[in-house]
Scaffold this active site. Structure first.
Site, mmCIF file in Angstrom:
data_model
loop_
_atom_site.group_PDB
_atom_site.id
_atom_site.type_symbol
_atom_site.label_atom_id
_atom_site.label_comp_id
_atom_site.label_asym_id
_atom_site.label_seq_id
_atom_site.Cartn_x
_atom_site.Cartn_y
_atom_site.Cartn_z
ATOM 1 C CG ASP A 1 73.741 33.380 70.409
ATOM 2 O OD1 ASP A 1 73.855 33.089 71.595
ATOM 3 O OD2 ASP A 1 72.651 33.432 69.801
ATOM 4 C CG HIS B 1 71.674 31.544 73.558
ATOM 5 N ND1 HIS B 1 71.716 32.226 72.363
ATOM 6 C CD2 HIS B 1 70.388 31.578 73.956
ATOM 7 C CE1 HIS B 1 70.496 32.660 72.052
ATOM 8 N NE2 HIS B 1 69.675 32.274 73.006
ATOM 9 C CG ASN C 1 61.243 34.061 74.348
ATOM 10 O OD1 ASN C 1 60.745 33.733 73.280
ATOM 11 N ND2 ASN C 1 62.416 33.616 74.758
ATOM 12 C CB SER D 1 66.315 32.015 71.443
ATOM 13 O OG SER D 1 66.899 33.234 71.775
#
Length: 884
Positions: free
Chosen positions: A58, A89, A179, A255
């Site tokens: 990430d 994130h 998404n 996520s």
């Protein structure tokens, strides 16, 4: 490789030579979920994720973050000189997995965190950075790896193959499904890989989150059928997680759902004693525990929820007593279970149909590699089950940990009038090499339960054949979007399948009483006498010459209806749509338009129909039905006696830019023909220049009402009085010169993307069994390189004579003169040359048989005379012998 946190980052104009990033991107949108899964029950048993090595790929994490007790290592794989998370994130993802703050608890607080920083502060990454980081994860022997990222490029082979290597090294990978919901066919890679645990998102009411991407997988199209994905779903809306420095916040997205499952996996790994983990746990056995323990949700179908919502405690019970075995996912296909088994439960099987394909996944918990010991077998529960014929295709090698088993199901001819339910199961035996310390191979029998609805064969007029074969989608090439108004989705990558972005249209057709079958092979691979309409929507591929000729005969002689929904095509606009891809460091230019209009024009040329290169936009109304024409094309050729509907639209193509300036200055928009209807011999044809009104991806208004009227006409010759009004009838043909028709791009090597150009004509396993491996109906007895005899000559006077009688018209070139052709082949080439007009063609059909008949008579006479002479000689010889 570029990553973006939200779709808004793609709102750049792609009609200019600007840099654009399109690839895998961070999948996140905007608490306390551990108690909802019963994690505290395992904590009380002493399971907290201890000695589980968790790799988080990430944006990094700060070393002194107070929410984490066990940050083992931080590594940076980017070109920035920092290990810290400056976006938040990566910290949030780590918090969901292993945070210990009371406000935002993670699932496995004792998990050892290995933070891999693979994104820059600008959310940019490259495949090469991932490959390096993946190699290091293998080297330090990670247990679990979370990827809350994704993208449409399942053909980024260095990335995909490295994921295989990761899982082959017994690292359990969990990844967000994407998404891009609620659109279907939007699975992101690597979550769509069968060896990866792909996670979708739900809300606290157990509804599929609107943002969660839907299946099916699209790798297998056009010759197969997609796999069931996601594997499982988890809460992904308004989840609590850690901020960059301290404190908690809420976020939503797949996520978030992915680390929820990754945290569950870490907790489950810790229940197995450390010295036995690698013997029992692997990507397949963990997925088996998750999908078999999942709670199926009421409402969503299998391509929305997979096996259902993760159930930590049920999976715990499965793993406690787990023995290495193989299984099939899903293990049940029940046509009576709607809506879960949509689309299969929406349309029953019947005799004479194209095979219904179901693609299941083999999960092999026995070893990283496995094999099918013997061919799968069908075991019907009752005598009626013998009416079902199943052909199987499956992985030759099951690696890593997974494979596929595809069922191609048909009802035999003797079941043409059967109505009822067929039940039974399919079994397949899998074996893997012995594990360390074992002497015999591991074996396991997998079972797939079937319960199928069967109905009598429907009437021809209600049977529609959907052309999947000629659809090309990203990622083989840059296939641009269909609606140029949608600037944030530059690629056509949703599959263009009945059960992906055309799934709403499929449901509408079923509600209207139509039966829709899918053709993943050329037009030569179906019997036109079985179908009322061939439906061609938004197609990008080329056509074999045999397809063009057969379709002409199918329509005019066999009475097949033809419905075509085209798309924009303009070379100047395509050139303007080029963009610079950061990952490949190269300029990308579309290989075609929204549809391949030059190829469609070749296909429709025998009917005197052609599309142009305008890009039309605007609203219009027919009989009170309002529709939006979004980046559609215009009709520039159409025979007299057909029916044409024209409306005033704005031309947004590059060639129409000057006109648009004038139009915007107050001048009236020009009328453009967009809908044409025509009787063609025994068949009926309808063409329309836009498919966006059928495609749920970027639809403004639907045109299902128009599709139903078109199918009434093409399938049953029911003519709507509004569509067939006298004012719409063409007294003179609509005609555009050849040199003004849209042309193919000369700078594109189409063989890289096409299933036609440079390929062999062959019927695949998605066509009827009797023509598999051949060239199709009425063609399979002829060689691919042989000169093809012509079809019966059609009197083109019924609505087609105006175009075909013109000296400017051309028949498709079905044969080519080759160097070294025999005299006979040259003769046939003359009969079918382009310049041949209709009277000569008619003559050819009695001249050739006459010549053949005369030649045959002379040959027979010669053979008889030779035979007669031999008999006389034998008689004279025997007489001399007798005399001696």
């Amino acid at each position: 490789m570029s990553f973006s946190e939200k779709e808004k980052h793609f709102h750049h104009s792609v009609l200019s030579n600007s840099s654009l990033n399109w690839s895998r991107h961070l999948l996140i949108q905007r608490s306390q979920v551990t108690s909802l899964f019963g994690a505290d029950a395992l904590w009380r048993k002493g399971y907290t994720g201890a000695k589980v090595k968790m790799a988080i790929f990430d944006t990094g994490i700060r070393a002194d973050h107070p929410h984490f007790r066990n940050i083992k290592e931080r590594t940076n794989w980017t070109n920035e000189d920092t290990l810290n998370d400056n976006l938040g994130h990566g910290t949030f993802v780590a918090g969901v997995i292993a945070g210990e703050d009371a406000e935002c608890l993670g699932f496995a607080p004792d998990t050892e965190i290995y933070a891999f920083r693979v994104f820059t502060d600008a959310q940019v990454s490259y495949t090469s950075w991932f490959l390096d980081a993946f190699n290091y994860a293998i080297a330090i022997n990670m247990d679990v790896l979370n990827l809350s990222i994704g993208g449409p490029d399942y053909l980024d082979l260095p990335f995909v193959e490295k994921v295989w290597e990761i899982t082959a090294n017994n690292i359990i990978m969990v990844s967000a499904i994407g998404n891009d919901g609620p659109l279907y066919g939007t699975l992101n890679n690597p979550a769509d890989q069968s060896d990866v645990i792909g996670v979708g998102g739900i809300d606290y009411s157990d509804h599929i989150a609107s943002f969660s991407s839907r299946g099916m997988s699209t790798w297998e199209i056009p010759h197969g059928y997609g796999r069931v994905k996601p594997d499982v779903v988890a809460y992904g809306r308004e989840i609590m997680g850690s901020k960059i420095s301290t404190g908690c916040k809420q976020l939503s997205g797949t996520s978030v759902a992915s680390p929820v499952v990754a945290g569950v996996v870490c907790l489950l790994v810790s229940i197995i004693p450390e010295n036995r983990r690698k013997e029992i746990l692997n990507p397949a056995s963990m997925k088996q525990a998750l999908v078999e323990g999942a709670a199926k949700l009421v409402g969503p179908n299998m391509y929305e929820q997979g096996a259902g919502r993760v159930d930590l405690l049920e999976s715990f019970e499965i793993l406690k007593s787990y023995q290495p075995r193989a299984s099939i996912f899903p293990s049940i296909l029940d046509y009576t279970n709607c809506p879960y088994t949509w689309p299969f439960c929406r349309q029953a099987l019947y005799s004479g149909a194209m095979p219904v394909i179901f693609n299941a996944t083999i999960l092999n918990g026995m070893g990283v590699i496995g094999y099918v010991q013997s061919p799968p077998t069908w075991h019907p529960s009752t005598e009626e089950g013998n009416l079902l014929r199943i052909h199987f295709t499956y992985s030759e090698v099951i690696w890593p940990w997974t494979g596929y088993l595809a069922l191609h199901m048909q009802i035999k001819e003797e079941g043409a009038h059967f109505s009822g339910v067929i039940e039974g199961n399919v079994t397949v035996r899998i074996f893997s090499p012995p594990a360390q310390g074992e002497k015999t191979a591991r074996t396991s029998t997998c079972v797939l339960q079937l319960k199928l609805n069967v109905v009598p064969t429907p009437p021809r007029s209600k049977r529609i054949l959907w052309d999947q074969f000629h659809s090309i989608k990203y990622p083989p090439g840059y296939i641009p979007r269909d609606s140029l108004d949608v600037r944030n989705d530059i690629l056509d990558w949703h599959g263009d399948h009945l059960h992906t972005n055309f799934h709403i249209m499929f449901n509408m057709l079923r509600d209207a009483g139509y039966y829709v079958e899918t053709l993943g092979s050329p037009f030569t691979c179906f019997d036109a006498s079985h179908y009322g309409t061939l439906l061609l929507v938004d197609l990008e591929d080329e056509y074999f010459q045999e397809e063009i000729e057969k379709l002409r005969d199918d329509v005019i002689n066999t009475g097949l209806g033809l419905a075509v929904f085209a798309e924009w095509y303009n070379v100047d606009t395509m050139v303007k749509m080029r963009f610079f891809d950061d990952n490949t460091r190269s300029w990308w230019t579309p290989v075609t338009g929204g549809a391949n209009i030059p190829a469609l024009n070749d296909l429709l040329e025998p009917f005197g129909i052609a599309f142009g290169d305008k890009i039309l936009n605007g609203d219009f109304s027919i009989d009170g039905e309002h529709s939006r024409y979004a980046s559609g094309t215009d009709i520039v050729r159409f025979p007299r006696d057909g029916y044409i509907h024209s409306f005033p639209f704005l031309d947004s193509s590059e060639s129409g830019a000057t006109q648009n300036v004038l139009l915007n200055s107050g001048m009236n928009k020009a009328d453009s023909p967009i809908l044409g209807l025509l009787d063609a011999g025994e068949g009926h044809i309808a063409v329309y220049g836009d498919s966006n009104c059928l495609d749920s991806s970027h639809m403004v208004t639907n045109c299902y009402w128009l599709l139903r009227k078109i199918l009434d006409f093409t399938g049953s010759n029911i003519k709507d009085p509004v569509l067939f009004s006298e004012s719409a009838k063409q007294d003179v043909p609509l005609y555009e010169d050849d040199n003004r028709l849209p042309s193919r791009r000369t700078d594109v090597n189409y063989t890289l993307y096409s299933a036609v150009t440079g390929k062999d004509l062959i019927c695949r396993s998605d066509s009827r069994f009797e023509v598999w491996g051949t060239k199709g109906y009425n063609l399979h007895v002829r060689g691919r390189n042989k000169i093809m005899p012509g079809h019966h000559v059609i009197d083109l006077g019924r609505g087609l004579n105006s175009t075909f009688g013109s000296s400017r018209s051309r028949r498709p070139k079905f044969t080519k003169k080759r160097k070294g052709d025999s005299l006979g082949n040259r003769y046939f080439s003359l009969l079918y040359r382009d310049e041949l007009d209709v009277p000569e063609l008619v003559a050819s059909h009695w001249v050739v048989p006459a010549i053949v008949a005369v030649t045959g008579f002379v040959l027979i006479l010669s053979i008889w005379r030779i035979h007669h002479k031999r008999r006389r000689r034998r008689r004279s010889a025997s007489g001399r012998l007798a005399n001696l």
